[in-house]
Design a protein around this motif. Structure first.
Motif, PDB file in Angstrom:
ATOM      1  N   LEU A 115      -5.486 -10.578   8.234  1.00 15.87           N
ATOM      2  CA  LEU A 115      -4.679 -10.239   9.395  1.00 15.87           C
ATOM      3  C   LEU A 115      -3.794 -11.423   9.730  1.00 15.87           C
ATOM      4  CD1 LEU A 115      -6.031 -11.935  11.938  1.00 15.87           C
ATOM      5  CD2 LEU A 115      -7.633 -10.028  11.972  1.00 15.87           C
ATOM      6  N   TYR A 116      -2.885 -11.218  10.652  1.00 18.71           N
ATOM      7  CA  TYR A 116      -1.941 -12.267  11.038  1.00 18.71           C
ATOM      8  C   TYR A 116      -2.042 -12.491  12.547  1.00 18.71           C
ATOM      9  CZ  TYR A 116      -0.011 -11.361   6.432  1.00 18.71           C
ATOM     10  OH  TYR A 116       0.148 -11.210   5.077  1.00 18.71           O
ATOM     11  N   TYR A 117      -2.070 -13.749  12.948  1.00 17.82           N
ATOM     12  CA  TYR A 117      -2.103 -14.047  14.378  1.00 17.82           C
ATOM     13  C   TYR A 117      -1.059 -15.099  14.711  1.00 17.82           C
ATOM     14  CZ  TYR A 117      -4.885 -18.309  13.379  1.00 17.82           C
ATOM     15  OH  TYR A 117      -5.328 -19.532  12.915  1.00 17.82           O
ATOM     16  N   SER A 118      -0.707 -15.140  15.965  1.00 11.26           N
ATOM     17  CA  SER A 118       0.297 -16.101  16.428  1.00 11.26           C
ATOM     18  C   SER A 118      -0.373 -17.213  17.215  1.00 11.26           C
ATOM     19  CB  SER A 118       1.336 -15.401  17.311  1.00 11.26           C
ATOM     20  OG  SER A 118       0.718 -14.857  18.465  1.00 11.26           O
ATOM     21  N   PHE A 119       0.271 -18.357  17.212  1.00 11.67           N
ATOM     22  CA  PHE A 119      -0.221 -19.486  18.006  1.00 11.67           C
ATOM     23  C   PHE A 119       0.966 -20.206  18.630  1.00 11.67           C
ATOM     24  CE2 PHE A 119      -1.250 -23.888  18.804  1.00 11.67           C
ATOM     25  CZ  PHE A 119      -2.398 -23.764  19.562  1.00 11.67           C
ATOM     26  N   THR A 120       0.812 -20.567  19.899  1.00  9.99           N
ATOM     27  CA  THR A 120       1.879 -21.274  20.606  1.00  9.99           C
ATOM     28  C   THR A 120       1.300 -22.025  21.788  1.00  9.99           C
ATOM     29  OG1 THR A 120       4.026 -20.974  21.731  1.00  9.99           O
ATOM     30  CG2 THR A 120       2.365 -19.293  22.110  1.00  9.99           C
ATOM     31  N   ASN A 121       2.066 -22.978  22.308  1.00  6.47           N
ATOM     32  CA  ASN A 121       1.815 -23.557  23.623  1.00  6.47           C
ATOM     33  C   ASN A 121       3.169 -23.991  24.190  1.00  6.47           C
ATOM     34  OD1 ASN A 121       2.309 -26.198  22.524  1.00  6.47           O
ATOM     35  ND2 ASN A 121       0.153 -26.344  21.933  1.00  6.47           N
ATOM     36  N   TYR A 122       3.163 -24.725  25.282  1.00  5.25           N
ATOM     37  CA  TYR A 122       4.430 -25.017  25.951  1.00  5.25           C
ATOM     38  C   TYR A 122       5.360 -25.908  25.136  1.00  5.25           C
ATOM     39  CZ  TYR A 122       2.723 -22.791  30.203  1.00  5.25           C
ATOM     40  OH  TYR A 122       2.258 -21.873  31.113  1.00  5.25           O
ATOM     41  N   VAL A 123       4.812 -26.654  24.163  1.00  5.32           N
ATOM     42  CA  VAL A 123       5.670 -27.530  23.358  1.00  5.32           C
ATOM     43  C   VAL A 123       5.651 -27.157  21.884  1.00  5.32           C
ATOM     44  CG1 VAL A 123       5.455 -29.463  24.972  1.00  5.32           C
ATOM     45  CG2 VAL A 123       3.850 -29.281  23.061  1.00  5.32           C
ATOM     46  N   THR A 124       4.958 -26.079  21.536  1.00  2.00           N
ATOM     47  CA  THR A 124       4.868 -25.657  20.138  1.00  2.00           C
ATOM     48  C   THR A 124       5.499 -24.278  19.971  1.00  2.00           C
ATOM     49  OG1 THR A 124       2.781 -26.876  19.885  1.00  2.00           O
ATOM     50  CG2 THR A 124       3.320 -25.229  18.202  1.00  2.00           C
ATOM     51  N   PRO A 125       6.643 -24.208  19.303  1.00  2.00           N
ATOM     52  CA  PRO A 125       7.246 -22.891  19.043  1.00  2.00           C
ATOM     53  C   PRO A 125       6.265 -21.984  18.306  1.00  2.00           C
ATOM     54  CG  PRO A 125       8.807 -24.642  18.535  1.00  2.00           C
ATOM     55  CD  PRO A 125       7.489 -25.316  18.796  1.00  2.00           C
ATOM     56  N   GLY A 126       6.289 -20.714  18.639  1.00  2.32           N
ATOM     57  CA  GLY A 126       5.337 -19.768  18.084  1.00  2.32           C
ATOM     58  C   GLY A 126       5.360 -19.718  16.566  1.00  2.32           C
ATOM     59  N   SER A 127       4.199 -19.927  15.952  1.00  2.00           N
ATOM     60  CA  SER A 127       4.046 -19.844  14.503  1.00  2.00           C
ATOM     61  C   SER A 127       3.061 -18.727  14.169  1.00  2.00           C
ATOM     62  CB  SER A 127       3.535 -21.167  13.931  1.00  2.00           C
ATOM     63  OG  SER A 127       4.476 -22.211  14.145  1.00  2.00           O
ATOM     64  N   ILE A 128       3.137 -18.223  12.957  1.00  2.00           N
ATOM     65  CA  ILE A 128       2.261 -17.137  12.518  1.00  2.00           C
ATOM     66  C   ILE A 128       1.326 -17.660  11.433  1.00  2.00           C
ATOM     67  CG2 ILE A 128       2.151 -14.854  11.446  1.00  2.00           C
ATOM     68  CD1 ILE A 128       4.927 -14.363  12.639  1.00  2.00           C
ATOM     69  N   TYR A 129       0.053 -17.309  11.554  1.00  2.00           N
ATOM     70  CA  TYR A 129      -0.959 -17.729  10.593  1.00  2.00           C
ATOM     71  C   TYR A 129      -1.590 -16.501   9.943  1.00  2.00           C
ATOM     72  CZ  TYR A 129      -0.570 -22.407  12.495  1.00  2.00           C
ATOM     73  OH  TYR A 129      -0.080 -23.629  12.873  1.00  2.00           O
ATOM     74  N   LYS A 130      -1.878 -16.627   8.660  1.00  2.00           N
ATOM     75  CA  LYS A 130      -2.597 -15.580   7.931  1.00  2.00           C
ATOM     76  C   LYS A 130      -4.074 -15.938   7.911  1.00  2.00           C
ATOM     77  CE  LYS A 130      -1.814 -14.949   3.461  1.00  2.00           C
ATOM     78  NZ  LYS A 130      -1.157 -14.427   2.226  1.00  2.00           N
ATOM     79  N   TYR A 131      -4.905 -14.966   8.265  1.00  2.00           N
ATOM     80  CA  TYR A 131      -6.339 -15.212   8.412  1.00  2.00           C
ATOM     81  C   TYR A 131      -7.119 -14.362   7.413  1.00  2.00           C
ATOM     82  CZ  TYR A 131     -10.917 -15.519  10.707  1.00  2.00           C
ATOM     83  OH  TYR A 131     -12.251 -15.736  10.983  1.00  2.00           O
ATOM     84  N   ASP A 132      -7.939 -15.011   6.607  1.00  2.00           N
ATOM     85  CA  ASP A 132      -8.823 -14.329   5.668  1.00  2.00           C
ATOM     86  C   ASP A 132     -10.055 -13.868   6.454  1.00  2.00           C
ATOM     87  OD1 ASP A 132     -11.067 -13.966   3.794  1.00  2.00           O
ATOM     88  OD2 ASP A 132      -9.666 -14.700   2.272  1.00  2.00           O
ATOM     89  N   ILE A 133     -10.176 -12.560   6.638  1.00  2.00           N
ATOM     90  CA  ILE A 133     -11.190 -12.016   7.534  1.00  2.00           C
ATOM     91  C   ILE A 133     -12.608 -12.312   7.044  1.00  2.00           C
ATOM     92  CG2 ILE A 133     -12.096  -9.874   8.527  1.00  2.00           C
ATOM     93  CD1 ILE A 133      -9.206  -8.780   8.422  1.00  2.00           C
ATOM     94  N   LYS A 134     -12.823 -12.250   5.744  1.00  2.00           N
ATOM     95  CA  LYS A 134     -14.163 -12.472   5.206  1.00  2.00           C
ATOM     96  C   LYS A 134     -14.557 -13.945   5.246  1.00  2.00           C
ATOM     97  CE  LYS A 134     -17.004 -11.769   1.060  1.00  2.00           C
ATOM     98  NZ  LYS A 134     -17.040 -11.255  -0.334  1.00  2.00           N
ATOM     99  N   ASN A 135     -13.640 -14.823   4.839  1.00  2.00           N
ATOM    100  CA  ASN A 135     -13.972 -16.246   4.720  1.00  2.00           C
ATOM    101  C   ASN A 135     -13.684 -17.048   5.983  1.00  2.00           C
ATOM    102  OD1 ASN A 135     -14.768 -15.929   2.005  1.00  2.00           O
ATOM    103  ND2 ASN A 135     -12.629 -16.037   1.332  1.00  2.00           N
ATOM    104  N   GLY A 136     -12.879 -16.497   6.883  1.00  2.00           N
ATOM    105  CA  GLY A 136     -12.600 -17.183   8.136  1.00  2.00           C
ATOM    106  C   GLY A 136     -11.643 -18.345   8.007  1.00  2.00           C
ATOM    107  N   THR A 137     -10.793 -18.329   7.000  1.00  2.00           N
ATOM    108  CA  THR A 137      -9.837 -19.425   6.817  1.00  2.00           C
ATOM    109  C   THR A 137      -8.434 -18.988   7.235  1.00  2.00           C
ATOM    110  OG1 THR A 137      -9.520 -18.736   4.511  1.00  2.00           O
ATOM    111  CG2 THR A 137     -11.141 -20.475   4.947  1.00  2.00           C
ATOM    112  N   SER A 138      -7.699 -19.925   7.794  1.00  2.00           N
ATOM    113  CA  SER A 138      -6.323 -19.663   8.223  1.00  2.00           C
ATOM    114  C   SER A 138      -5.354 -20.474   7.389  1.00  2.00           C
ATOM    115  CB  SER A 138      -6.129 -20.040   9.701  1.00  2.00           C
ATOM    116  OG  SER A 138      -6.904 -19.240  10.554  1.00  2.00           O
ATOM    117  N   GLU A 139      -4.185 -19.906   7.146  1.00  2.00           N
ATOM    118  CA  GLU A 139      -3.113 -20.671   6.525  1.00  2.00           C
ATOM    119  C   GLU A 139      -1.801 -20.340   7.222  1.00  2.00           C
ATOM    120  OE1 GLU A 139      -1.390 -18.891   2.676  1.00  2.00           O
ATOM    121  OE2 GLU A 139      -3.532 -18.411   2.518  1.00  2.00           O
ATOM    122  N   LEU A 140      -0.954 -21.343   7.319  1.00  2.00           N
ATOM    123  CA  LEU A 140       0.331 -21.144   7.973  1.00  2.00           C
ATOM    124  C   LEU A 140       1.164 -20.152   7.171  1.00  2.00           C
ATOM    125  CD1 LEU A 140       2.284 -22.021  10.254  1.00  2.00           C
ATOM    126  CD2 LEU A 140       3.125 -23.801   8.700  1.00  2.00           C
TER     127      LEU A 140
END
Length: 720
Positions: free
Chosen positions: A406-431
């Protein structure tokens, strides 16, 4: 430090420091606004409403008033020397490629993308498994109308992905039209469905879809009351007149908000029915039974409860019934009432938001408004905590059951929104996608503080600004708030806020009561007879910023929209001494009549109404911005903003408030109203209009703080 070139002509205006650029306020001659003798009586108390005529959004007289007000406003804004430079910088920073998270439908993978300054995002697709570089345009809302004022709302696909239904909004209205297209040929295949509002589009297999709407109101479509929501089923190929009424339409049992959706396995239709924006009844129908009737899960509106998923006849529910921070329970569909619920994931001290993907449940918790995400299996076993990229807001942990990623987004007030790919079985994220934006987060800092409100309650606030900020009380500061409807303000990046901070500005966001940051009790603490808590929290935030030398009353602006516009209106009438600039946007300003327009009656959970009781009437009148403007008071420089097609918070609220302020304002601080044409409550507004509006808002704010040039060099360094 990342540097960039700006034109020499633009560079010149960054040079002077703010101590050398103070100016005196200039008086404004306002258009004359006539007064009428309208009087309402509440519990024996007469209340005059001299600007009632401005509620008629179809009259030539109101149209003329709008034109005259806009002329005065834009004549004033045209004289701000750095307004053009702000617009250029906003345009330059906005001009980068923005790509949404991909999602799969049928044989294709889809995603939203904006090349930079396109008014609306474009939907692209490529064959799943092939090179994303082969993506083609699937649906381009920029072709709907040249000026971008027709926007794409929802987009929903049939089970096999071969047919799509999408909604459009014209001029920012909440009323929608729905078109059905062949996803293979991209050709519209049916007549347009009309008069749809506050609706999802949920498919039943490949046969048709459910949608919600009101009967067309009598009188103005933009302001007339709508309070009987209904759920319909549209069968493909049939005319809309034959669409079947599924739920609602019983005069004795009105529901203002009805939503229907089908579980992923097409087994159940789930219906939520609400009389206000909080609390819902819940019903299910077995779609596999041709004679199936609705089964009641909840027959009251004392909680917010919905079906997250199902495994056969076992329903998985998310609820805050007897669990203010929400929990997850299971129950058999044959006997789904609360006495049969079995706890799956218990309530915690942090607020829960849940989603599903790949056969797992993802729970996002707000820990002081910052995301923490856990992954569970369908038996309630904790699999892992998701390792997020940093401290901020994560979202989008959703996918179909058979997906492995699946894909999720991450952001905060100084970090422009980026999208990460998440391996559901292994629990690893990659940009997966990081925007190439002309903004360096390393030059800024964002920190959370806790301050004390009037009654001793601790309130969190995140303050963001350039590193090395001098705490001398002279930093231009925007204090932004909302505080209502269980809505949480979590950290997210904003291009407009980035431009504000480039100028040395401080951006502060408190998590006021009335929001959802600490669950249902936090929400209720800012409703009805406790609404003053919200204003006190906001005022205390301003006092904190001043006491800690971030800013001072001469350099403080307060801003908020919708319920946040009410917040600004109440704060500036209660404490006009505390701020230099007020920026109420699309605000709920007439608290005695808000419930008589469109779906406003549904807001009574938060506000109460003037008809409930004498005590409630007096409480509302005591803070209603329209009714608390006093003659002879010097109010802050005020720029009211609204849209002429806002059919959620009708523009009459802003019209009447501006008229009251213009009549009664003492001193030279200007009171202006900026009325955008072909624009509504905010959603779908073209980028060109958004950039122009923020150039005006920031320009007005800085100009009235005393600046005749922009306050600071960009990134403290100018290359000529």
């Amino acid at each position: 430090m990342k540097k960039y070139i700006i034109p020499f002509s633009m560079a010149l205006i960054f040079v002077a420091c703010k101590e050398e650029t103070k100016k005196e306020s200039v008086a404004v001659t306002y258009p004359q606004t006539k007064k009428v003798d309208t009087v309402d009586t509440y519990f024996g108390v007469e209340v005059s409403d001299p600007y009632r005529w401005l509620e008629d959004d179809r009259s030539a007289e109101t149209e003329d008033w709008v034109k005259r007000q806009n002329k005065v406003t834009f004549d004033y804004l045209d004289n701000i020397p750095f307004r053009k430079a702000l617009k250029e910088r906003l345009s330059a920073l906005w001009n980068y490629e923005k790509v949404g998270a991909p999602f799969k439908e049928g044989d294709y993978t889809y995603f939203y993308k904006n090349d930079g300054l396109q008014n609306q995002y474009v939907v692209y697709r490529f064959k799943t498994g092939e090179d994303p570089g082969t993506a083609e345009v699937f649906l381009d809302p920029n072709t709907f109308k040249e000026d971008g004022t027709i926007s794409l709302g929802g987009l929903s696909f049939s089970e096999d992905g071969k047919t799509a239904a999408y909604s459009i909004s014209e001029g920012g209205s909440d009323w929608r039209k729905v078109l059905v297209m062949n996803a293979e040929t991209k050709q519209v295949v049916e007549d347009t469905l009309v008069d749809i509002k506050f609706s999802g589009l949920s498919w039943k297999g490949n046969e048709g879809f459910y949608y919600s709407s009101y009967d067309k109101p009598e009188g103005s479509e933009l302001s007339a009351k709508t309070d009987q929501h209904k759920l319909y089923y549209h069968k493909l190929g049939a005319p809309q007149q034959e669409d079947k009424l599924i739920f609602g339409g019983v005069p004795a049992e009105k529901h203002r908000y009805v939503n229907g959706y089908v579980t992923q396995d097409n087994k159940y239709l789930v219906v939520t029915a609400k009389t206000s924006t909080s609390g819902n009844k819940l019903f299910i129908r077995d779609l596999e039974d041709p004679n199936g009737k609705f089964v009641t899960v909840l027959d009251h509106t004392d909680s917010d409860t919905f079906v997250l998923d199902n495994v056969g006849t076992k329903l998985i529910l998310v609820t805050n019934l007897n669990a203010p921070n929400q929990k997850i329970v299971t129950v058999d569909a044959a006997n789904p009432t609360p006495n049969n619920w079995v706890e799956l994931i218990p309530e915690t001290q942090n607020v829960l938001t849940a989603s599903t993907g790949g056969g797992f449940i993802f729970t996002e918790y707000m820990v002081d408004a910052v995301s923490k995400v856990l992954q569970y299996d369908y038996n309630g076993k904790l699999i892992r905590e998701v390792d997020l990229p940093g401290v901020g807001s994560a979202g989008g942990f959703s996918a179909k059951k058979d997906e492995s990623e699946l894909y999720y987004s991450f952001t905060n007030y100084v970090t422009p929104g980026s999208i990460y790919k998440y391996d559901i079985k292994n629990g690893t994220s990659e940009l997966y996608r990081k925007p190439a934006i002309d903004f360096n987060p390393e030059n800024y800092e964002s920190k959370q503080v806790f301050y004390t409100s009037k009654d001793g309650t601790k309130i969190p606030m995140i303050i963001t600004h350039k590193k090395g900020l001098k705490l001398d009380g002279k930093n231009p500061t925007i204090l932004y708030g909302y505080g209502g409807f269980n809505i949480s303000l979590t950290p997210s990046f904003s291009i407009t806020n980035a431009v504000w901070m480039e100028q040395g500005g401080v951006y502060a966001v408190p998590n006021l009561r009335g929001g959802g940051e600490y669950g249902k009790e936090w929400h209720k603490a800012g409703t009805k007879m406790q609404k003053q808590n919200v204003f006190d929290d906001f005022i205390a935030a301003a006092e904190y910023l001043i006491a800690n030398n971030y800013t001072s009353p001469d350099y403080l602006a307060v801003r908020g929209g919708s319920n946040g516009g009410l917040l600004v209106g109440a704060a500036m009438t209660q404490r006009p001494d505390l701020m230099k600039v007020a920026l109420p946007a699309v605000g709920v300003m007439d608290m005695l009549r808000y419930h008589t327009f469109t779906a406003g009656a549904g807001w009574a959970y938060d506000y109460g109404t003037a008809e409930d009781s004498k005590e409630m009437f007096e409480y509302l009148k005591g803070y209603s911005p329209v009714h608390n403007v006093k003659a002879g008071v010097e109010y802050p420089a005020t720029l009211v903003t609204t849209g002429d097609h806002d059919d959620r918070v009708v523009p009459a609220h802003s019209f009447k408030y501006a008229a009251e302020l213009q009549e009664k304002q003492a001193g030279n601080n200007p009171v202006l109203i900026r009325i955008e044409t072909d624009a509504g409550h905010g959603a779908g507004t073209p980028i060109t209009k958004t950039i122009e509006e923020y150039a005006d808002i920031f320009g007005f704010t800085l100009y009235n703080m005393g600046y005749e040039v922009l306050p600071q060099k960009v990134n403290d360094k100018v290359k000529e």
